[in-house]
Design a protein around this motif. Structure first.
Motif, mmCIF file in Angstrom:
data_model
loop_
_atom_site.group_PDB
_atom_site.id
_atom_site.type_symbol
_atom_site.label_atom_id
_atom_site.label_comp_id
_atom_site.label_asym_id
_atom_site.label_seq_id
_atom_site.Cartn_x
_atom_site.Cartn_y
_atom_site.Cartn_z
ATOM 1 N N ARG A 1 -20.143 33.806 -45.923
ATOM 2 C CA ARG A 1 -21.327 33.749 -45.077
ATOM 3 C C ARG A 1 -22.551 34.245 -45.815
ATOM 4 O O ARG A 1 -23.623 34.317 -45.267
ATOM 5 N N GLY A 2 -22.351 34.664 -47.076
ATOM 6 C CA GLY A 2 -23.469 35.146 -47.845
ATOM 7 C C GLY A 2 -23.913 36.525 -47.391
ATOM 8 O O GLY A 2 -23.373 37.114 -46.463
ATOM 9 N N PRO A 3 -24.907 37.078 -48.059
ATOM 10 C CA PRO A 3 -25.396 38.397 -47.679
ATOM 11 C C PRO A 3 -26.106 38.361 -46.340
ATOM 12 O O PRO A 3 -26.404 37.311 -45.793
ATOM 13 N N VAL A 4 -26.430 39.528 -45.807
ATOM 14 C CA VAL A 4 -27.041 39.639 -44.495
ATOM 15 C C VAL A 4 -28.366 38.884 -44.444
ATOM 16 O O VAL A 4 -28.779 38.392 -43.406
ATOM 17 N N THR A 5 -29.044 38.779 -45.579
ATOM 18 C CA THR A 5 -30.347 38.104 -45.609
ATOM 19 C C THR A 5 -30.251 36.612 -45.320
ATOM 20 O O THR A 5 -31.259 35.992 -45.011
ATOM 21 N N ARG A 6 -29.090 36.007 -45.443
ATOM 22 C CA ARG A 6 -28.895 34.573 -45.196
ATOM 23 C C ARG A 6 -29.960 33.753 -45.922
ATOM 24 O O ARG A 6 -30.861 33.180 -45.304
ATOM 25 N N PRO A 7 -29.877 33.666 -47.242
ATOM 26 C CA PRO A 7 -30.982 33.112 -48.033
ATOM 27 C C PRO A 7 -31.330 31.668 -47.724
ATOM 28 O O PRO A 7 -32.511 31.310 -47.711
ATOM 29 N N ARG B 1 -24.479 23.505 -48.397
ATOM 30 C CA ARG B 1 -23.309 24.386 -48.403
ATOM 31 C C ARG B 1 -23.721 25.827 -48.128
ATOM 32 O O ARG B 1 -23.080 26.541 -47.346
ATOM 33 N N ALA B 2 -24.829 26.257 -48.750
ATOM 34 C CA ALA B 2 -25.298 27.628 -48.523
ATOM 35 C C ALA B 2 -25.749 27.825 -47.076
ATOM 36 O O ALA B 2 -25.519 28.879 -46.478
ATOM 37 N N LEU B 3 -26.387 26.808 -46.496
ATOM 38 C CA LEU B 3 -26.841 26.915 -45.111
ATOM 39 C C LEU B 3 -25.648 26.994 -44.155
ATOM 40 O O LEU B 3 -25.668 27.763 -43.181
ATOM 41 N N ILE B 4 -24.616 26.221 -44.406
ATOM 42 C CA ILE B 4 -23.406 26.283 -43.583
ATOM 43 C C ILE B 4 -22.800 27.683 -43.657
ATOM 44 O O ILE B 4 -22.362 28.240 -42.646
ATOM 45 N N ASP B 5 -22.788 28.273 -44.842
ATOM 46 C CA ASP B 5 -22.298 29.645 -44.967
ATOM 47 C C ASP B 5 -23.121 30.591 -44.098
ATOM 48 O O ASP B 5 -22.584 31.539 -43.506
ATOM 49 N N ASP B 6 -24.431 30.353 -44.011
ATOM 50 C CA ASP B 6 -25.323 31.233 -43.261
ATOM 51 C C ASP B 6 -25.187 31.065 -41.754
ATOM 52 O O ASP B 6 -25.216 32.046 -41.006
ATOM 53 N N VAL B 7 -25.067 29.828 -41.264
ATOM 54 C CA VAL B 7 -25.088 29.597 -39.817
ATOM 55 C C VAL B 7 -23.700 29.486 -39.211
ATOM 56 O O VAL B 7 -23.535 29.643 -37.995
ATOM 57 N N ALA C 1 -12.255 21.237 -41.787
ATOM 58 C CA ALA C 1 -12.178 19.787 -41.959
ATOM 59 C C ALA C 1 -13.556 19.139 -41.996
ATOM 60 O O ALA C 1 -13.743 18.091 -42.618
ATOM 61 N N GLU C 2 -14.546 19.765 -41.338
ATOM 62 C CA GLU C 2 -15.874 19.161 -41.229
ATOM 63 C C GLU C 2 -16.849 19.665 -42.284
ATOM 64 O O GLU C 2 -17.998 19.223 -42.327
ATOM 65 N N THR C 3 -16.415 20.598 -43.112
ATOM 66 C CA THR C 3 -17.275 21.122 -44.166
ATOM 67 C C THR C 3 -16.530 21.065 -45.494
ATOM 68 O O THR C 3 -15.322 20.839 -45.532
ATOM 69 N N ARG C 4 -17.261 21.299 -46.567
ATOM 70 C CA ARG C 4 -16.659 21.217 -47.899
ATOM 71 C C ARG C 4 -16.953 22.486 -48.687
ATOM 72 O O ARG C 4 -18.031 23.064 -48.578
ATOM 73 N N ALA C 5 -15.989 22.874 -49.497
ATOM 74 C CA ALA C 5 -16.204 23.988 -50.407
ATOM 75 C C ALA C 5 -17.088 23.539 -51.565
ATOM 76 O O ALA C 5 -17.389 22.342 -51.729
ATOM 77 N N GLU C 6 -17.505 24.487 -52.378
ATOM 78 C CA GLU C 6 -18.265 24.175 -53.582
ATOM 79 C C GLU C 6 -17.498 23.141 -54.409
ATOM 80 O O GLU C 6 -16.291 23.270 -54.610
ATOM 81 N N PRO C 7 -18.168 22.078 -54.885
ATOM 82 C CA PRO C 7 -17.455 21.083 -55.696
ATOM 83 C C PRO C 7 -16.907 21.696 -56.983
ATOM 84 O O PRO C 7 -17.484 22.632 -57.539
ATOM 85 N N VAL C 8 -15.788 21.163 -57.435
ATOM 86 C CA VAL C 8 -15.256 21.542 -58.748
ATOM 87 C C VAL C 8 -15.415 20.351 -59.685
ATOM 88 O O VAL C 8 -15.332 19.198 -59.263
ATOM 89 N N SER C 9 -15.659 20.634 -60.926
ATOM 90 C CA SER C 9 -15.856 19.586 -61.942
ATOM 91 C C SER C 9 -14.555 19.421 -62.717
ATOM 92 O O SER C 9 -14.188 20.311 -63.502
ATOM 93 N N PRO C 10 -13.830 18.316 -62.515
ATOM 94 C CA PRO C 10 -12.511 18.177 -63.154
ATOM 95 C C PRO C 10 -12.541 18.317 -64.673
ATOM 96 O O PRO C 10 -11.729 19.051 -65.252
ATOM 97 N N TRP D 1 -14.745 33.554 -57.319
ATOM 98 C CA TRP D 1 -14.111 32.735 -56.299
ATOM 99 C C TRP D 1 -14.957 31.496 -56.030
ATOM 100 O O TRP D 1 -16.191 31.553 -56.079
ATOM 101 N N ARG D 2 -14.323 30.406 -55.777
ATOM 102 C CA ARG D 2 -15.038 29.165 -55.478
ATOM 103 C C ARG D 2 -15.851 29.322 -54.190
ATOM 104 O O ARG D 2 -15.339 29.793 -53.176
ATOM 105 N N GLY D 3 -17.112 28.946 -54.240
ATOM 106 C CA GLY D 3 -17.999 29.154 -53.107
ATOM 107 C C GLY D 3 -17.559 28.402 -51.865
ATOM 108 O O GLY D 3 -17.065 27.267 -51.930
ATOM 109 N N SER D 4 -17.736 29.037 -50.718
ATOM 110 C CA SER D 4 -17.474 28.425 -49.409
ATOM 111 C C SER D 4 -16.037 27.956 -49.249
ATOM 112 O O SER D 4 -15.779 26.970 -48.551
#
Length: 411
Positions: free
Chosen positions: A6-12, A129-135, A311-320, A338-341
């Motif tokens: 969810r990121g820091p309290v500041t929700r950047p 992705r960052a906004l989803i973590d915040d909200v 199911a409706e959101t995605r984690a940070e993409p990984v580059s194969p 750790w992989r984001g989100s």
């Protein structure tokens, strides 16, 4: 342990879109009332996310297909054939965007809608992705590109909350109070078309021109329309599909199968069209349902809604390719995180630590538990810094986590 980024309290990411503190936004505005924030309030524009040049690149060089692009003229959505064509030799796909056709329609006053940019455009992928973590709710991003003095869509409401982020140009927005408060997905605006049209003739709650760097938050149900002014307008619409108490009810109702009285068949020969015949059954069913719900707790709704969010959101993409290259050189001093989100549940059973994600479960020796939990905080660390593992074992654990997509190299 459950890790939910969810990121820091500041929700950047959220803070980029609002002029008030996140706590005030949550208490006063989220799902309740609009909020207009100017570029002077926010201090940073949105051209790092998108631009007019990005529009041209997507239309001319990216092979965008429907439904990632659509066009509308004065509220009417144009047929796909009006702005798409075959990709030609080597890409014989009939619905790729045609820059010639888009130019003709745009010059004639049509609005370009680029949909699903949270899956197409790298800066917006990261921001969303960052906004989803915040909200804590799913989000998507569309771009609306409107020629001067044109209105893309007639007054309407959305069944999801939105942030409007003005990228370039100016757009005149008129906002009216809801005629149907907090509509669900199954309650679109055209079910109330006449009431929406009447409401749009009244004095607006907000009547403002959005200029580059301005942002507008609209809860679902609020009626809105917009007209571009003296130059082409480009704005992003961030749609947030807020989960509701109705979703909690749906999750709770999954418990009805646990009650034998609610699983029982209706009487043989019953006339299902006769309210009098059904009346005692309805009364008995309501009572059994009340008894079932009174025994409920938050565990099943949490499991159901958590799985839906995953199911409706995605984690940070990984580059194969980059990941395999990183594995070749990963050693005790390689920075990793750790992989984001990527939410997981970490448990210890017998002599194994289990990392449970939506799509996979990984099992490691129990002595790796503290190292895994240290990584799951999201901090950048090296294998050498992980607790309760010797250096060689730490490298082996990190290599496995990187290979399985739980951890990424941070260098």
């Amino acid at each position: 342990m459950t890790r939910t980024e969810r990121g820091p309290v500041t929700r950047p990411a959220l803070s980029r879109c609002i002029r008030v503190p996140a706590e005030e936004f949550a208490d006063r505005h989220w799902g309740r009332e609009p909020l207009l924030s100017t570029a002077a309030d926010l201090g940073v524009g949105f051209e790092d996310l998108f631009s007019a040049e990005a529009v041209d690149e997507l239309v001319t060089r990216r092979g965008v297909r429907t439904p990632f692009i659509r066009m509308a003229h004065e509220g009417t959505v144009l047929p796909a054939s009006a702005y798409t064509a075959s990709g030609g030799f080597g890409a014989e796909i009939a619905d790729q965007v045609s820059s010639d056709k888009v130019l003709a329609e745009f010059a004639d006053g049509a609005t370009i809608v680029l949909q699903g940019l949270h899956r197409l455009w790298p800066p917006i992928i990261d921001f969303t992705r960052a906004l989803i973590d915040d909200v804590g709710h799913p989000a998507q991003v569309n771009a609306y590109v409107t020629p001067p003095s044109s209105q893309g869509f007639e007054p309407h409401y959305d069944t999801h909350d939105v942030f409007v982020l003005q990228v370039s140009g100016e757009k005149h927005w008129r906002i009216h109070a809801p005629v149907h408060v907090d509509p669900l997905r199954t309650q679109p605006w055209d079910q109330h078309r006449a009431a929406v049209a009447r409401a749009a003739t009244h004095e607006p709650v907000i009547d403002a021109v959005l200029r580059p760097g301005d942002a507008l938050y609209l809860p679902r149900g609020w009626i809105h329309s917009a007209t571009a002014l003296g130059a082409t307008s480009v704005h992003l619409t961030v749609g947030m599909s807020a989960y509701t108490r109705a979703d909690v009810v749906d999750a709770l109702l999954r418990e009805v199968g646990d009650n034998a009285a609610l699983r029982a068949s209706l009487p043989l020969g019953i006339d299902l069209r006769d309210p009098e015949a059904l009346a005692p059954i309805v009364e008995q069913t309501v009572q059994a349902l009340i008894e079932t719900l009174q025994r409920s707790d938050a565990s099943r709704p949490a499991a159901v809604l958590g799985a839906r969010l995953d199911a409706e959101t995605r984690a940070e993409p990984v580059s194969p390719l980059a990941t395999l290259d990183a594995l070749e050189t990963l050693d005790a001093d390689t920075p990793v995180r750790w992989r984001g989100s990527l939410p997981v549940r970490i448990t210890t059973v017998d002599d194994r630590v289990r990392i449970v994600a939506r799509t996979k479960t990984l099992s490691l020796p129990a002595e790796a538990e503290r190292a895994v939990r240290r990584l799951a905080t999201g901090d950048v660390v090296t294998p050498r810094e992980l607790p309760e593992l010797d250096t060689e074992s730490a490298v082996v654990v990190v290599r496995r986590l990187v290979r399985e997509g739980f951890v990424v190299a941070s260098g």
